[in-house]
Scaffold this active site. Structure first.
Site, PDB file in Angstrom:
ATOM      1  N   LYS A  13      33.697  39.686  36.159  1.00  0.00           N
ATOM      2  CA  LYS A  13      32.708  38.468  36.425  1.00  0.00           C
ATOM      3  C   LYS A  13      31.266  38.404  36.786  1.00  0.00           C
ATOM      4  O   LYS A  13      30.345  37.688  36.939  1.00  0.00           O
ATOM      5  CB  LYS A  13      33.982  37.793  37.151  1.00  0.00           C
ATOM      6  CG  LYS A  13      34.964  37.691  35.625  1.00  0.00           C
ATOM      7  CD  LYS A  13      36.047  36.982  36.605  1.00  0.00           C
ATOM      8  CE  LYS A  13      36.323  36.785  36.412  1.00  0.00           C
ATOM      9  NZ  LYS A  13      37.713  37.903  37.378  1.00  0.00           N
ATOM     10  N   ARG A  88      41.766  29.933  39.784  1.00  0.00           N
ATOM     11  CA  ARG A  88      42.904  31.023  38.932  1.00  0.00           C
ATOM     12  C   ARG A  88      44.386  30.496  38.995  1.00  0.00           C
ATOM     13  O   ARG A  88      44.953  30.759  38.674  1.00  0.00           O
ATOM     14  CB  ARG A  88      42.808  31.439  40.504  1.00  0.00           C
ATOM     15  CG  ARG A  88      41.994  32.676  40.009  1.00  0.00           C
ATOM     16  CD  ARG A  88      42.764  33.635  40.544  1.00  0.00           C
ATOM     17  NE  ARG A  88      41.834  35.107  40.790  1.00  0.00           N
ATOM     18  CZ  ARG A  88      41.010  35.931  40.965  1.00  0.00           C
ATOM     19  NH1 ARG A  88      39.965  35.054  41.181  1.00  0.00           N
ATOM     20  NH2 ARG A  88      40.818  37.157  41.509  1.00  0.00           N
ATOM     21  N   ARG A 127      35.486  51.392  40.394  1.00  0.00           N
ATOM     22  CA  ARG A 127      34.165  50.348  40.992  1.00  0.00           C
ATOM     23  C   ARG A 127      33.946  50.501  41.915  1.00  0.00           C
ATOM     24  O   ARG A 127      34.197  50.886  42.943  1.00  0.00           O
ATOM     25  CB  ARG A 127      35.477  49.143  40.600  1.00  0.00           C
ATOM     26  CG  ARG A 127      33.859  47.345  41.527  1.00  0.00           C
ATOM     27  CD  ARG A 127      34.584  46.479  40.660  1.00  0.00           C
ATOM     28  NE  ARG A 127      35.738  46.021  41.076  1.00  0.00           N
ATOM     29  CZ  ARG A 127      36.591  44.755  40.708  1.00  0.00           C
ATOM     30  NH1 ARG A 127      35.662  43.976  39.888  1.00  0.00           N
ATOM     31  NH2 ARG A 127      36.997  44.845  41.059  1.00  0.00           N
ATOM     32  N   ARG A 155      36.784  48.029  47.298  1.00  0.00           N
ATOM     33  CA  ARG A 155      37.548  47.252  47.569  1.00  0.00           C
ATOM     34  C   ARG A 155      38.909  47.411  47.913  1.00  0.00           C
ATOM     35  O   ARG A 155      39.824  48.328  47.178  1.00  0.00           O
ATOM     36  CB  ARG A 155      37.571  45.786  46.400  1.00  0.00           C
ATOM     37  CG  ARG A 155      36.385  45.155  46.637  1.00  0.00           C
ATOM     38  CD  ARG A 155      36.440  43.963  45.557  1.00  0.00           C
ATOM     39  NE  ARG A 155      37.536  43.612  45.301  1.00  0.00           N
ATOM     40  CZ  ARG A 155      37.668  42.451  44.662  1.00  0.00           C
ATOM     41  NH1 ARG A 155      36.883  42.190  43.768  1.00  0.00           N
ATOM     42  NH2 ARG A 155      39.033  41.559  44.402  1.00  0.00           N
ATOM     43  N   ARG A 166      47.767  42.050  40.601  1.00  0.00           N
ATOM     44  CA  ARG A 166      46.628  41.357  40.337  1.00  0.00           C
ATOM     45  C   ARG A 166      46.437  40.784  38.841  1.00  0.00           C
ATOM     46  O   ARG A 166      46.242  39.812  37.945  1.00  0.00           O
ATOM     47  CB  ARG A 166      45.182  41.627  40.678  1.00  0.00           C
ATOM     48  CG  ARG A 166      44.861  41.822  42.016  1.00  0.00           C
ATOM     49  CD  ARG A 166      43.597  42.260  42.904  1.00  0.00           C
ATOM     50  NE  ARG A 166      42.594  42.243  41.900  1.00  0.00           N
ATOM     51  CZ  ARG A 166      41.881  42.908  41.722  1.00  0.00           C
ATOM     52  NH1 ARG A 166      41.735  44.600  42.635  1.00  0.00           N
ATOM     53  NH2 ARG A 166      40.444  43.296  41.513  1.00  0.00           N
TER      54      ARG A 166
END
Ligand code: AMP
Length: 209
Positions: A13, A88, A127, A155, A166
């Protein structure tokens, strides 16, 4: 263009949002980025959100909704916006709907990026983010340039445990908003497997339809 980008964590995203907002000249409103900034700045909102985020849980609706409604009132949103990571939950979708309707505004499209679970984990674990520009990289698929390689960070919620939470939250809380937008006939489903450029092309084609 008033757009929403939906998809599981690691769907791409953030990467796609950068391409879309450049193309349409609209602001990229990422609730994850806004919340991370609030945590970093130590604001009241940041203090409240921090523990939820580290666990991979959703930040309570009332906090996130107030933050987004205020952001949408900024002058740069007058010609549209791209919401990334919001709504969300069903409650967030309903609040957004009410706020837009009160201003006689409507969404143009909701882009849903689909990616299978095994690929999500691979993408998230590798990531890295450049804290200076916010650009997103992947240690094997899209390594950061040598000049910035030493400053990219992972992160805090990109750990395997937080990612699992998540993903569960995505299935239980976020996926139920999809039929809401499907019923409004503005949902565009896009295959998120492939290079960022390939996925960007699919999104552009879906938005042109
Ligand atoms: P993201 O960068 O979109 O993956 O968001 C990172 C984290 O911020 C999420 O795991 C949540 O803890 C929080 N967050 C971001 N957007 C929302 C939202 N719309 N509602 C609740 N929590 C959110």
């Amino acid at each position: 263009m008033r757009l929403i980008l939906v998809g599981p964590p690691g769907a791409g995203k953030g990467t796609q949002a950068t391409a879309i907002t450049k193309r349409y000249g609209i602001p990229h409103i990422s609730t994850g980025d806004m919340l991370r900034s609030a945590v970093k700045a130590g604001t009241e909102l940041g203090k409240k959100a921090d523990a939820y985020m580290q666990r991979g849980d959703l930040v309570p609706d009332d906090l996130v909704i107030a933050m987004v409604i205020e952001r949408l009132q900024q002058p740069d949103c007058v010609n549209g916006f791209l919401l990334d990571g919001f709504p969300r939950t069903r409650a967030q979708a309903a609040s957004l709907d009410a706020a837009l309707e009160a201003n006689d505004l409507a969404l143009d499209a909701v882009v849903l990026i689909n990616v299978p679970d095994d690929l999500i984990v691979e993408r998230i674990v590798g990531r890295r983010m450049d804290p200076v520009t916010g650009d997103i990289y992947h240690i094997s698929f899209n390594p950061p340039p040598a000049a910035i390689a030493s400053r990219v960070v992972q992160r805090k919620d990109d750990t395997e445990e937080a990612v699992r939470t998540r993903l569960e939250k995505y299935v239980s809380e976020t996926a139920p908003i999809v039929p809401f937008y499907q019923d409004k006939d503005i949902l565009k489903r896009v295959d998120g497997v492939g290079s960022p450029a390939e996925v960007a092309e699919r999104i552009a084609a879906a938005l042109a339809m």
